[in-house]
Design a protein around this motif. Structure first.
Motif, PDB file in Angstrom:
ATOM      1  N   THR A  38       0.815  -1.218   0.000  1.00 53.80           N
ATOM      2  CA  THR A  38       0.000   0.000   0.000  1.00 53.80           C
ATOM      3  C   THR A  38       0.846   1.265   0.000  1.00 53.80           C
ATOM      4  N   ARG A  39       2.169   1.104  -0.017  1.00 57.71           N
ATOM      5  CA  ARG A  39       3.078   2.263  -0.110  1.00 57.71           C
ATOM      6  C   ARG A  39       4.230   1.894  -1.012  1.00 57.71           C
ATOM      7  N   VAL A  40       4.423   2.673  -2.063  1.00 58.13           N
ATOM      8  CA  VAL A  40       5.498   2.387  -3.002  1.00 58.13           C
ATOM      9  C   VAL A  40       6.553   3.476  -2.955  1.00 58.13           C
ATOM     10  N   ASP A  41       7.736   3.116  -3.400  1.00 56.11           N
ATOM     11  CA  ASP A  41       8.831   4.060  -3.539  1.00 56.11           C
ATOM     12  C   ASP A  41       9.378   3.880  -4.951  1.00 56.11           C
ATOM     13  N   VAL A  42       9.900   4.940  -5.522  1.00 54.27           N
ATOM     14  CA  VAL A  42      10.419   4.875  -6.880  1.00 54.27           C
ATOM     15  C   VAL A  42      11.906   5.189  -6.884  1.00 54.27           C
ATOM     16  N   VAL A  43      12.627   4.461  -7.721  1.00 52.42           N
ATOM     17  CA  VAL A  43      14.050   4.699  -7.949  1.00 52.42           C
ATOM     18  C   VAL A  43      14.194   4.903  -9.456  1.00 52.42           C
ATOM     19  N   ASP A  44      14.666   6.052  -9.857  1.00 57.78           N
ATOM     20  CA  ASP A  44      14.863   6.309 -11.282  1.00 57.78           C
ATOM     21  C   ASP A  44      16.199   5.731 -11.721  1.00 57.78           C
ATOM     22  N   LEU A  45      16.143   4.770 -12.651  1.00 54.50           N
ATOM     23  CA  LEU A  45      17.369   4.176 -13.181  1.00 54.50           C
ATOM     24  C   LEU A  45      17.945   5.033 -14.294  1.00 54.50           C
ATOM     25  N   SER A  46      17.081   5.762 -14.960  1.00 53.65           N
ATOM     26  CA  SER A  46      17.475   6.721 -15.994  1.00 53.65           C
ATOM     27  C   SER A  46      16.286   7.648 -16.200  1.00 53.65           C
ATOM     28  N   SER A  47      16.390   8.540 -17.150  1.00 56.55           N
ATOM     29  CA  SER A  47      15.248   9.419 -17.424  1.00 56.55           C
ATOM     30  C   SER A  47      14.119   8.663 -18.126  1.00 56.55           C
ATOM     31  N   LYS A  48      14.411   7.446 -18.595  1.00 60.48           N
ATOM     32  CA  LYS A  48      13.417   6.669 -19.329  1.00 60.48           C
ATOM     33  C   LYS A  48      12.978   5.390 -18.638  1.00 60.48           C
ATOM     34  N   VAL A  49      13.566   5.069 -17.471  1.00 62.36           N
ATOM     35  CA  VAL A  49      13.204   3.842 -16.758  1.00 62.36           C
ATOM     36  C   VAL A  49      13.159   4.120 -15.257  1.00 62.36           C
ATOM     37  N   SER A  50      12.014   3.767 -14.660  1.00 68.89           N
ATOM     38  CA  SER A  50      11.844   3.886 -13.212  1.00 68.89           C
ATOM     39  C   SER A  50      11.558   2.509 -12.625  1.00 68.89           C
ATOM     40  N   MET A  51      12.033   2.273 -11.400  1.00 69.11           N
ATOM     41  CA  MET A  51      11.808   1.019 -10.695  1.00 69.11           C
ATOM     42  C   MET A  51      10.990   1.330  -9.449  1.00 69.11           C
ATOM     43  N   TRP A  52       9.853   0.659  -9.308  1.00 66.62           N
ATOM     44  CA  TRP A  52       8.938   0.845  -8.183  1.00 66.62           C
ATOM     45  C   TRP A  52       9.001  -0.367  -7.275  1.00 66.62           C
ATOM     46  N   LEU A  53       9.046  -0.116  -5.953  1.00 67.12           N
ATOM     47  CA  LEU A  53       9.155  -1.190  -4.971  1.00 67.12           C
ATOM     48  C   LEU A  53       8.278  -0.887  -3.762  1.00 67.12           C
ATOM     49  N   ASP A  54       8.056  -1.925  -2.954  1.00 63.77           N
ATOM     50  CA  ASP A  54       7.354  -1.764  -1.682  1.00 63.77           C
ATOM     51  C   ASP A  54       8.225  -0.897  -0.774  1.00 63.77           C
ATOM     52  N   ASP A  55       7.687   0.205  -0.309  1.00 65.11           N
ATOM     53  CA  ASP A  55       8.437   1.131   0.535  1.00 65.11           C
ATOM     54  C   ASP A  55       8.913   0.456   1.827  1.00 65.11           C
ATOM     55  N   ASP A  56       8.189  -0.558   2.286  1.00 66.29           N
ATOM     56  CA  ASP A  56       8.547  -1.254   3.524  1.00 66.29           C
ATOM     57  C   ASP A  56       9.134  -2.637   3.269  1.00 66.29           C
ATOM     58  N   GLY A  57       9.440  -2.969   2.017  1.00 66.36           N
ATOM     59  CA  GLY A  57       9.888  -4.314   1.660  1.00 66.36           C
ATOM     60  C   GLY A  57      11.081  -4.806   2.449  1.00 66.36           C
ATOM     61  N   MET A  58      12.005  -3.913   2.762  1.00 69.27           N
ATOM     62  CA  MET A  58      13.196  -4.295   3.508  1.00 69.27           C
ATOM     63  C   MET A  58      12.843  -4.734   4.931  1.00 69.27           C
ATOM     64  N   HIS A  59      11.749  -4.195   5.457  1.00 69.79           N
ATOM     65  CA  HIS A  59      11.407  -4.433   6.860  1.00 69.79           C
ATOM     66  C   HIS A  59      10.287  -5.455   7.055  1.00 69.79           C
ATOM     67  N   THR A  60       9.719  -5.972   5.987  1.00 65.03           N
ATOM     68  CA  THR A  60       8.586  -6.890   6.122  1.00 65.03           C
ATOM     69  C   THR A  60       8.956  -8.341   5.855  1.00 65.03           C
ATOM     70  N   GLY A  61      10.216  -8.633   5.697  1.00 63.66           N
ATOM     71  CA  GLY A  61      10.637 -10.006   5.456  1.00 63.66           C
ATOM     72  C   GLY A  61      10.565 -10.426   4.000  1.00 63.66           C
ATOM     73  N   SER A  62      10.371  -9.485   3.093  1.00 67.42           N
ATOM     74  CA  SER A  62      10.367  -9.823   1.670  1.00 67.42           C
ATOM     75  C   SER A  62      11.761 -10.281   1.254  1.00 67.42           C
ATOM     76  N   PRO A  63      11.838 -11.242   0.333  1.00 63.52           N
ATOM     77  CA  PRO A  63      13.151 -11.702  -0.116  1.00 63.52           C
ATOM     78  C   PRO A  63      13.861 -10.644  -0.960  1.00 63.52           C
ATOM     79  N   VAL A  64      15.179 -10.718  -0.961  1.00 64.86           N
ATOM     80  CA  VAL A  64      15.970  -9.833  -1.818  1.00 64.86           C
ATOM     81  C   VAL A  64      15.615 -10.136  -3.271  1.00 64.86           C
ATOM     82  N   ASN A  65      15.427  -9.092  -4.028  1.00 64.13           N
ATOM     83  CA  ASN A  65      15.198  -9.234  -5.467  1.00 64.13           C
ATOM     84  C   ASN A  65      16.538  -8.954  -6.139  1.00 64.13           C
TER      85      ASN A  65
END
Length: 126
Positions: A38-65
């Motif tokens: 329910t909360r996302v964070d964005v990391v811009d890899l370039s001006s043409k590609v963005s990567m969206w992830l769970d803002d809390d993924g590091m703290h919720t036990g999600s596996p490393v991608n």
């Protein structure tokens, strides 16, 4: 009508290419559904590609991608790992709305991550 595509890349290297709606509310719903949060964070890899992830993924036990982490590391020095499902889209347009990717760009991202994409042969004609 779709504004392009989004690449959904999971920690187990499975992936899905989905339509990117091209409208802010629908975009957010697409991200929440694909990532499962329910909360996302964005990391811009370039001006043409963005990567969206769970803002809390590091703290919720999600596996490393490791695939998302690898794609980030291609663009900048790695300072952390990324967790859970990642969604790749285009970058922002002049109005600040996130654009979709082309199918070619989705395939290129998978190739950079080392994930094989099957090719569909062209139909034969007589």
């Amino acid at each position: 009508m779709s504004a392009g595509f989004a690449l959904v890349l999971r920690p187990d290297a499975s992936f899905e290419i989905t339509e990117w709606p091209g409208n802010s509310r629908a975009n957010l719903r697409t991200l929440y559904t694909a990532i499962g949060c329910t909360r996302v964070d964005v990391v811009d890899l370039s001006s043409k590609v963005s990567m969206w992830l769970d803002d809390d993924g590091m703290h919720t036990g999600s596996p490393v991608n490791r695939w998302a982490t690898m794609l980030y590391a291609i663009t900048a020095p790695l300072h952390q790992h990324y967790y859970g499902t990642a969604v790749f889209t285009g970058g922002p347009d002049p109005q600040g709305d996130t654009t979709g990717l082309t199918l070619g760009r989705c395939a290129a991202l998978l190739g950079l991550a080392g994930i094989d994409v099957p090719t569909i042969p062209h139909p034969r004609t007589n």
